[in-house]
Design an enzyme around this catalytic site. Structure first.
Site, PDB file in Angstrom:
ATOM      1  N   ASP A 175       5.729  -5.893   5.929  1.00  0.00           N
ATOM      2  CA  ASP A 175       6.983  -6.372   5.349  1.00  0.00           C
ATOM      3  C   ASP A 175       7.992  -5.238   5.128  1.00  0.00           C
ATOM      4  O   ASP A 175       8.441  -5.012   4.016  1.00  0.00           O
ATOM      5  CB  ASP A 175       6.634  -7.060   4.012  1.00  0.00           C
ATOM      6  CG  ASP A 175       7.844  -7.605   3.294  1.00  0.00           C
ATOM      7  OD1 ASP A 175       8.732  -8.179   3.955  1.00  0.00           O
ATOM      8  OD2 ASP A 175       7.910  -7.439   2.061  1.00  0.00           O
ATOM      9  N   GLU A 410      -3.757  -3.615   1.914  1.00  0.00           N
ATOM     10  CA  GLU A 410      -4.040  -5.025   2.087  1.00  0.00           C
ATOM     11  C   GLU A 410      -4.691  -5.397   3.413  1.00  0.00           C
ATOM     12  O   GLU A 410      -4.207  -6.292   4.119  1.00  0.00           O
ATOM     13  CB  GLU A 410      -2.761  -5.856   1.907  1.00  0.00           C
ATOM     14  CG  GLU A 410      -2.189  -5.737   0.523  1.00  0.00           C
ATOM     15  CD  GLU A 410      -1.032  -6.696   0.275  1.00  0.00           C
ATOM     16  OE1 GLU A 410      -0.681  -7.475   1.170  1.00  0.00           O
ATOM     17  OE2 GLU A 410      -0.473  -6.655  -0.827  1.00  0.00           O
ATOM     18  N   TYR A 467       0.451 -10.994  -6.915  1.00  0.00           N
ATOM     19  CA  TYR A 467       1.758 -11.636  -7.087  1.00  0.00           C
ATOM     20  C   TYR A 467       1.654 -13.006  -7.757  1.00  0.00           C
ATOM     21  O   TYR A 467       2.335 -13.939  -7.354  1.00  0.00           O
ATOM     22  CB  TYR A 467       2.460 -11.739  -5.722  1.00  0.00           C
ATOM     23  CG  TYR A 467       2.921 -10.380  -5.222  1.00  0.00           C
ATOM     24  CD1 TYR A 467       4.162  -9.883  -5.580  1.00  0.00           C
ATOM     25  CD2 TYR A 467       2.099  -9.591  -4.422  1.00  0.00           C
ATOM     26  CE1 TYR A 467       4.584  -8.634  -5.155  1.00  0.00           C
ATOM     27  CE2 TYR A 467       2.514  -8.341  -3.990  1.00  0.00           C
ATOM     28  CZ  TYR A 467       3.746  -7.872  -4.361  1.00  0.00           C
ATOM     29  OH  TYR A 467       4.181  -6.626  -3.942  1.00  0.00           O
ATOM     30  N   GLU A 502       0.607  -3.086  -6.886  1.00  0.00           N
ATOM     31  CA  GLU A 502       1.822  -3.858  -6.585  1.00  0.00           C
ATOM     32  C   GLU A 502       1.814  -5.103  -7.441  1.00  0.00           C
ATOM     33  O   GLU A 502       0.786  -5.777  -7.555  1.00  0.00           O
ATOM     34  CB  GLU A 502       1.857  -4.336  -5.119  1.00  0.00           C
ATOM     35  CG  GLU A 502       2.215  -3.284  -4.116  1.00  0.00           C
ATOM     36  CD  GLU A 502       2.313  -3.844  -2.684  1.00  0.00           C
ATOM     37  OE1 GLU A 502       2.584  -5.047  -2.500  1.00  0.00           O
ATOM     38  OE2 GLU A 502       2.079  -3.052  -1.762  1.00  0.00           O
TER      39      GLU A 502
END
Ligand code: GCB
Length: 601
Positions: A175, A410, A467, A502
């Protein structure tokens, strides 16, 4: 690998500036390397090429570009060893001098260099670089290979559109925008013919003194000696033998927020090199991360090398600004997400006392691809992963700012848990074996079915990206807190320190909402308040790094509003509402001893 240095024995020429440039195609055309470009454009180096021109062809480019410039070497230096060195060229390149190939390189985030034969040099020499920006299953970072439009499933078959209209392009499996080109400084430097090839500094703090070993790998010359100077330039060790250990009594330690650097001058034959180093220890004890024997709490960010116009190109002024903003917000650390950053940035962090986790460019890793051709690419990628890990540690081993290594961001470690375990076991072992300072090693994970992951047992510190409240339970912070609590309960059983590497929510600067709706600055603020309240309950959580330091460019698509907006600062480095929350919070959280009793436990 030593950074080029100007000193009494060595010279450095910076090749930065305007280069000639040509936007090529998908196949390598040697004529653009061998002959001067006709009617070339101008492109600035170091910087990515994508954002330097108004035309979107540069942003959408797929394949080769060509850079050229002339250089001369003063005659009096032709008796020296002459080296051409690039800090990073993304992602693959071939370098020619005067029509002949000198070197090629794969991997866009680490330096490479080659000696130039002085006899091959003329008065004016044509230096050409062909750079390929393509990513696929064999590269790091990983690219997808589908020639597909951004149509969803279940729509009419757009096969003919795909085949005819849609151009080949990069489909990053990550990303951030795939900025490419000669992204970091390029130099020609000289050394004596017999020279110091590499230096390794190891320090150990024992009873208030530091045992120091500065060893040198030598090419031609024999027996190196070492003098050490303190920060004020006073010589404190005179001519120690480079192969033996010496002691610095009552050393000044390198500390987060309070850096102190010594300089070792290594001399061998006619060569010398000034290597800065810090004295500090890093260790994991139980579920604590210790720096200089004290439990450290990471406050900071995942970042990117990203800015307007420069793209991923090195921007020294911006780095100074970023570190200054980190101090403003009371942060003490960042991770080099998702690739090794420029050496110049790490040197700045050494000076500024910012703690860094160094990450390889392994982002977007899956382990189960179907056919044989894809499997072959995965095998090539596995080999490259080892190479970049080795090169990163070789480059960065002496930086006191680096306190841990991240092997990947990840990876899918739960699709085939055993295979992922086997894959990472090799890399963990390699990192431990290669690092002379034995830093902790981790893999940054983010699996929804995290209980299936088997790599956490390998890690020295567990690092989790999460997230809840954004991709999962968007807009529902009560659910987010509960899911976070559940996950922390699970990881608390490992007896290891854990860091949230994160977490975050997109906030478009200037969008406000009294009800704190998603994408507003208020929602981003409330998101962090909610998740931080969970993190504060767990003493094994030894750090929080918000995603992201600043807004950054990504591919176009419906998931992103002109890029990723999870920055606590905008792309031009203005604080959003949530930045003020962190400034206050981190101002109250000490670097050491947070959540510990008075025994530091
Ligand atoms: C992640 C990735 C990061 C993305 C971020 C996001 O988990 O590690 O590269 O930018 O999420 O904002 O989606």
């Amino acid at each position: 690998m030593l950074y080029p240095q100007m000193n009494e024995k060595r010279t450095v020429f910076d090749l930065g500036g305007l280069w000639n440039f040509y936007l090529g195609g998908e196949s390598l055309e040697k004529k653009y390397l061998a002959e001067p470009l006709k009617n070339p454009e101008k492109m600035y180096v170091p910087a990515s090429y994508n954002d330097q021109k108004a035309d979107k062809r540069y942003m959408e480019h797929y394949g080769f570009v060509y850079y050229q410039r002339y250089f001369s070497v003063p005659n009096e230096l032709k008796s020296k060893r002459i080296v051409l060195r690039f800090g990073a060229v993304a992602h693959k390149c071939v370098v020619f001098i005067n029509g002949k190939e000198l070197i090629n390189n794969t991997g866009g985030f680490l330096p490479f260099e080659a000696e130039i034969d002085p006899n091959s040099l003329k008065e004016q020499n044509l230096l050409s670089v062909a750079v390929d920006n393509r990513i696929d299953l064999s590269t790091l970072p990983v690219g997808n290979e589908v020639k597909r439009a951004m149509f969803g499933d279940g729509l009419p078959d757009f096969e003919s559109v795909r085949k005819t209209v849609i151009k080949n392009k990069n489909y990053p499996n990550f990303d951030f925008f795939n900025y490419c080109g000669i992204n970091r400084p390029a130099f020609i430097y000289t050394t004596p013919k017999e020279y110091i090839n590499d230096i390794t500094v190891i320090t150990e703090i024992k009873n208030g003194a530091a045992a120091v070993k500065v060893s040198a790998s030598l090419a031609g010359c024999e027996k190196a000696s070492v003098c050490v100077f303190d920060r004020e330039g006073k010589e404190i060790i005179h001519n120690a033998d480079a192969s033996s250990e010496f002691v610095i009594e009552a050393p000044r330690l390198w500390q987060p927020g309070n850096a102190y650097l010594y300089t070792a001058k290594v001399t061998c034959g006619d060569d010398c090199y000034y290597q800065k180093f810090g004295i500090r220890s890093v260790e994991i004890k139980g579920d604590k991360f210790l720096i200089n024997g004290k439990p450290f709490y990471f406050k900071g960010f995942g970042k990117h090398e990203d800015s307007e116009t420069h793209g991923r190109g090195y921007d020294g002024a911006l780095n100074v600004k970023d570190i200054s903003l980190m101090k403003w917000i009371n942060a003490n650390s960042f991770r080099t997400s998702h690739y090794p950053y420029a050496e110049e940035m790490l040197s700045l962090c050494d000076e500024e006392g910012i703690v860094v986790i160094g990450e390889t460019p392994a982002v977007g890793l899956g382990f189960s691809y179907g056919n044989e051709a894809e499997q072959a690419k995965l095998n090539a990628r596995a080999k490259h992963h080892k190479e970049v890990l080795e090169q990163m540690i070789a480059r960065d081993k002496n930086h006191p700012c680096i306190v841990a290594w991240s092997l990947a961001n990840e990876p899918d470690t739960t699709g085939d848990p055993d295979r992922a375990h086997e894959y990472f076991k090799t890399l963990y072992d390699l990192a431990h074996r290669l690092d002379p300072q034995s830093r902790p090693v981790t893999v940054v994970v983010c699996n929804n079915d995290y209980v299936r992951d088997k790599t956490a047992t390998l890690s020295d510190m567990i690092c989790v990206n999460r997230y809840y409240g954004w991709y999962i339970f968007a807009g529902d912070l009560d659910a987010a807190k509960q899911a976070m609590t559940q996950e922390m309960e699970y990881f608390s059983k490992f007896g290891k320190p854990l860091m949230i590497t994160e977490y975050g929510a997109d906030a478009v600067a200037g969008i406000h909402s009294a009800g704190a709706n998603t994408f507003s600055e208020e929602y981003q603020l409330e998101f962090y308040e909610a998740i931080n309240s969970v993190l504060d309950k767990y003493s094994f959580v030894v750090g929080e790094q918000a995603w992201n330091f600043a807004d950054f460019a990504t591919v176009q698509g419906v998931m992103r509003v002109d890029g990723n907006k999870k920055g606590l600062f905008t792309r031009d480095r203005r604080p959003k509402l949530a930045a003020h929350h962190f400034r206050k919070r981190w101002g109250e959280i000490p670097d050491f001893g947070y959540k510990c009793n008075n025994k530091g436990e």
